[in-house]
Motif scaffolding. Structure first.
Motif, short mmCIF file in Angstrom:
data_model
loop_
_atom_site.label_atom_id
_atom_site.label_comp_id
_atom_site.label_asym_id
_atom_site.label_seq_id
_atom_site.Cartn_x
_atom_site.Cartn_y
_atom_site.Cartn_z
N PRO A 1 0.83 -1.21 0.00
CA PRO A 1 0.00 0.00 0.00
C PRO A 1 0.86 1.26 0.00
O PRO A 1 1.92 1.32 0.66
N CYS A 2 0.43 2.27 -0.73
CA CYS A 2 1.12 3.55 -0.76
C CYS A 2 0.93 4.27 0.58
O CYS A 2 0.14 3.84 1.42
N SER A 3 1.64 5.37 0.77
CA SER A 3 1.55 6.08 2.05
C SER A 3 0.13 6.58 2.31
O SER A 3 -0.34 6.61 3.46
N HIS A 4 -0.58 7.00 1.26
CA HIS A 4 -1.96 7.47 1.43
C HIS A 4 -2.86 6.35 1.93
O HIS A 4 -3.68 6.55 2.84
N CYS A 5 -2.73 5.15 1.35
CA CYS A 5 -3.55 4.01 1.77
C CYS A 5 -3.18 3.56 3.18
O CYS A 5 -4.05 3.18 3.97
N GLU B 1 -2.08 5.43 5.59
CA GLU B 1 -2.67 6.39 6.52
C GLU B 1 -4.18 6.20 6.60
O GLU B 1 -4.78 6.28 7.68
N GLU B 2 -4.80 5.94 5.45
CA GLU B 2 -6.26 5.75 5.41
C GLU B 2 -6.68 4.53 6.23
O GLU B 2 -7.74 4.53 6.86
N ALA B 3 -5.88 3.48 6.22
CA ALA B 3 -6.20 2.27 6.98
C ALA B 3 -6.19 2.52 8.48
O ALA B 3 -6.70 1.70 9.26
N LYS B 4 -5.64 3.67 8.90
CA LYS B 4 -5.63 4.03 10.31
C LYS B 4 -6.71 5.05 10.67
O LYS B 4 -7.12 5.13 11.83
N ASN C 1 -9.64 6.16 8.23
CA ASN C 1 -10.96 6.08 7.58
C ASN C 1 -11.76 4.96 8.24
O ASN C 1 -11.39 3.79 8.16
N VAL C 2 -12.88 5.30 8.86
CA VAL C 2 -13.65 4.31 9.62
C VAL C 2 -14.16 3.18 8.72
O VAL C 2 -14.41 2.07 9.21
N LEU C 3 -14.31 3.44 7.44
CA LEU C 3 -14.79 2.39 6.53
C LEU C 3 -13.67 1.43 6.13
O LEU C 3 -13.95 0.31 5.68
N ARG C 4 -12.42 1.87 6.28
CA ARG C 4 -11.30 1.03 5.82
C ARG C 4 -10.26 0.79 6.92
O ARG C 4 -9.09 0.57 6.64
N LEU C 5 -10.67 0.81 8.16
CA LEU C 5 -9.73 0.55 9.24
C LEU C 5 -9.15 -0.86 9.10
O LEU C 5 -9.89 -1.85 9.10
N LEU D 1 -7.72 -5.35 1.86
CA LEU D 1 -7.54 -5.16 0.42
C LEU D 1 -7.37 -3.69 0.04
O LEU D 1 -7.58 -3.33 -1.12
N ILE D 2 -7.02 -2.85 0.98
CA ILE D 2 -6.93 -1.42 0.68
C ILE D 2 -5.90 -1.18 -0.43
O ILE D 2 -4.80 -1.74 -0.44
N SER D 3 -6.30 -0.37 -1.41
CA SER D 3 -5.42 -0.05 -2.54
C SER D 3 -6.04 1.11 -3.31
O SER D 3 -7.19 1.49 -3.08
N CYS D 4 -5.27 1.67 -4.23
CA CYS D 4 -5.77 2.73 -5.10
C CYS D 4 -4.98 2.66 -6.41
O CYS D 4 -4.14 1.76 -6.59
N ILE D 5 -5.19 3.60 -7.29
CA ILE D 5 -4.49 3.57 -8.58
C ILE D 5 -2.97 3.64 -8.40
O ILE D 5 -2.20 3.02 -9.13
#
Length: 641
Positions: A146-150, A152-155, A157-161, A165-169
């Protein structure tokens, strides 16, 4: 005083209640969310002035669901105590939720036109599972950092804690498009958008596109009278076209657009679809990221629908859209709706994986599904996602190609486990019952509270040497064979050279000359009959047992008499309904049983189901609720053998 809001939710799946809990954390709302077998209950402190705002906000976050029912609210003086619930992290396989879909179409998002957008509560997660337990290290996503944005989001974003499978483009799965001359790789937002745009325009121009989706390879095309393969599925890209092209009741409309996205057979309405598909068609609404993005571009190209066939990676096509990660395809779930009654017919997606109670230390295996105990919970899922396990007993469906080598291995029959699956689902274990199992063959069963017995079995059907068996059935049958050979020489020759074991419905479809040579083809023809009464098709001979050859002989006789196919197919189901409605009361009287179970996907037919309701409705027959009525229920029923 406490304010309670209650929603009917007829499933043991937790993604809906978990999404409510996540939204509550996001909005900093204090609420207890409790889920039972048939409802989700939200308990608020009445003094909280933000309750109305919170409930209104849920409308934008929660998806439509085929499990969802009515809502109501009331007040309580005392707060009810919540029973402790053991939760296990299971991967879902549904469409993206509203929040994730918004990201996919928001040009400022890191997931603009990224087809693998999902969160803890939605999306196609199961295809990427390697084995349990479900975390990133046990998925094929483990190869992607996962990239740095993902991260951070995994920590945050309540929907993606901690979402596996967190990922982006920037850090996720790359896709590419190939034609016969070149290859185009999607690396950024513009590339991803362009790839789906080109695919949509190609299909609108009459080309076909082979696309790897989370549900396997699908070959998409614009259907025409000249080109509409028998097993193709209509993909309705534009929801506004549903009522224009299809004749549906409200429940069917809601089911198609639900986040579960089942496969549904629906009556056609527009002249265009009638000319292509006849009176009914199998329909889907876009069900994964790849298909959803393609559908958007199909609409931009001016089409409301296209079609697809499920196929392999080596299927010939004008264009190929592919990605490198391996997936574990689940069989699509067919849904049957009769007024307010919804039945899962056959398949895996939506229903599996699931957690079940299992007091015994045993493993059951049927149709490549396994029930395995892990950490004091029993999970039913694909056999290949489990590591080797220790158990006291192993139950395997007869004819299943599985060699367990267990010292305490038992083989079981489909009808036995299917009946027990209904008995167990309705908490009737130990109570006497009569069962009807109708799945290619028709069997009448008796459960004495301990074991299931096949008390009126079908006479076995063998498709080889068919004409010899028909000609010797009864006096005059030999003349029928001679007359049929003269009237339908091509069909006669085909039936004379049948290869392999075929069930009675496949052979019947061949006799009637149906393009779709299966039970599905017969069912589709039955739906097109608009009359009020059918013919009496022979469904039995001596001892009240169903005889396949007498059944075929009766159909051939009517065919020689010029009876239309739609009336014939309707009559088949109506006659079976009358036969079942006659035999079951006799068995009830003899056994004094008060419970009736119905299993087998043959019951997922409007003609037969309606007839059964008229003949047996007074007995309130039971069917599977959370499992398919077809073969996949056996893996659960085997736990109660």
């Amino acid at each position: 005083m406490y304010f309670v809001y209650e929603i009917e939710f007829f499933s043991n799946k937790s993604y809906f209640s978990d999404l409510i809990s996540a939204f509550a954390r996001q909005e900093q709302m204090q609420v207890d969310v409790i889920q039972s077998n048939d409802k989700i209950v939200m308990i608020f402190d009445q003094e909280n002035e933000q309750i109305e705002k919170f409930l209104n906000g849920m409308k934008d976050v929660l998806p439509a669901s085929l499990f969802l029912g009515k809502g109501k609210h009331y007040f309580l003086d005392e707060k009810p105590s919540a029973l402790p619930v053991t939760k296990v992290n299971l991967p879902v396989n549904i469409a993206p939720c509203p929040t994730c879909q918004k990201e996919m179409f928001d040009v400022s998002s890191r997931r603009y036109y990224y087809p693998f957008t999902s969160c803890n509560h939605c999306g196609t997660q199961h295809p990427f599972l390697d084995r349990y337990p479900y975390d990133r290290t046990h998925t094929v996503m483990k190869f992607l950092i996962p990239c740095s944005h993902c991260q951070e989001e995994a920590k945050s974003n309540v929907l993606r804690l901690d979402y596996p499978l967190i990922s982006c483009i920037e850090c996720g799965v790359s896709i590419r498009m190939l034609d016969k001359e070149s290859e185009h790789l999607a690396l950024n937002k513009g590339d991803f958008r362009k790839l789906f745009e080109v695919s949509g325009r190609a299909i609108a121009a009459g080309k076909n596109v082979l696309m790897k989706t989370a549900h396997g390879y699908r070959k998409f095309f614009k259907p025409t009278v000249e080109y509409s393969p028998a097993k193709s599925i209509l993909l309705m890209a534009d929801a506004n076209g549903l009522n224009t092209h299809l004749m549906m009741i409200t429940q069917e409309f809601n089911a198609l657009l639900s986040i579960e996205r089942p496969l549904l057979r629906v009556a056609t309405k527009s002249d265009d679809l009638k000319a292509i598909y006849g009176s009914s068609v199998q329909v889907k609404y876009p069900d994964d990221g790849m298909t959803i993005l393609l559908a958007r571009e199909i609409m931009n190209a001016g089409l409301q629908y296209i079609s697809y066939v499920e196929c392999n990676a080596d299927e010939e096509a004008d264009f190929l859209v592919d990605f490198d990660l391996p997936i574990k395809k689940q069989k699509d779930m067919k849904l049957f709706i009769n007024q307010d009654k919804k039945l899962f017919v056959s398949g895996e997606r939506i229903v599996f994986p699931t957690v079940v109670e299992n007091s015994k230390n045993l493993v059951s295996i049927a149709h490549d599904l396994a029930c395995v105990k892990t950490d004091n919970l029993s999970i039913i899922d694909s056999l290949e996602v489990f590591d080797s396990v220790q158990s006291d007993m192993l139950y395997v469906l007869e004819d299943e190609a599985f060699e367990g080598g267990h010292s305490n291995e038992h083989r079981f029959s489909q009808w036995n486990a299917s009946m027990l699956s209904v008995i167990a689902e309705h908490d009737k274990v130990g109570q006497k019952a009569i069962g009807v199992h109708f799945d290619g063959t028709l069997n009448f069963l008796y459960y004495n509270g301990k074991e299931v017995m096949n008390v009126v079995p079908s006479i076995p059907f063998e498709s080889d040497n068919l004409w010899e068996k028909i000609s010797t059935l009864r006096e005059g049958s030999d003349r029928l064979v001679v007359n049929y050979k003269k009237a339908y020489p091509e069909v006669f020759e085909r039936l004379d050279n049948l290869a392999g074991d075929m069930d009675i419905f496949e052979v019947t479809a061949i006799v009637l000359g149906l393009e779709n040579e299966s039970l599905e083809g017969i069912s589709a023809q039955a739906l097109s009959f608009l009359g009020k009464g059918g013919l009496q098709v022979d469904t039995r001979v001596k001892d009240n047992r169903f005889d396949n050859y007498a059944f075929l002989t009766s159909i051939m006789s009517y065919q020689l008499g010029g009876v239309e196919n739609n009336l014939m197919c309707y009559s088949i189901y109506e006659s079976f309904g009358d036969y079942i409605g006659e035999i079951v009361p006799q068995l009830i009287e003899k056994s004094k049983a008060k419970i009736i179970t119905l299993t087998g996907e043959t019951f997922a037919n409007q003609s037969l189901y309606g007839r059964i309701q008229r003949t047996l409705g007074q007995y309130n027959p039971l069917m599977n609720k959370n499992f398919p009525i077809g073969k996949e229920n056996a893996v659960y029923g085997a736990l109660y053998l």
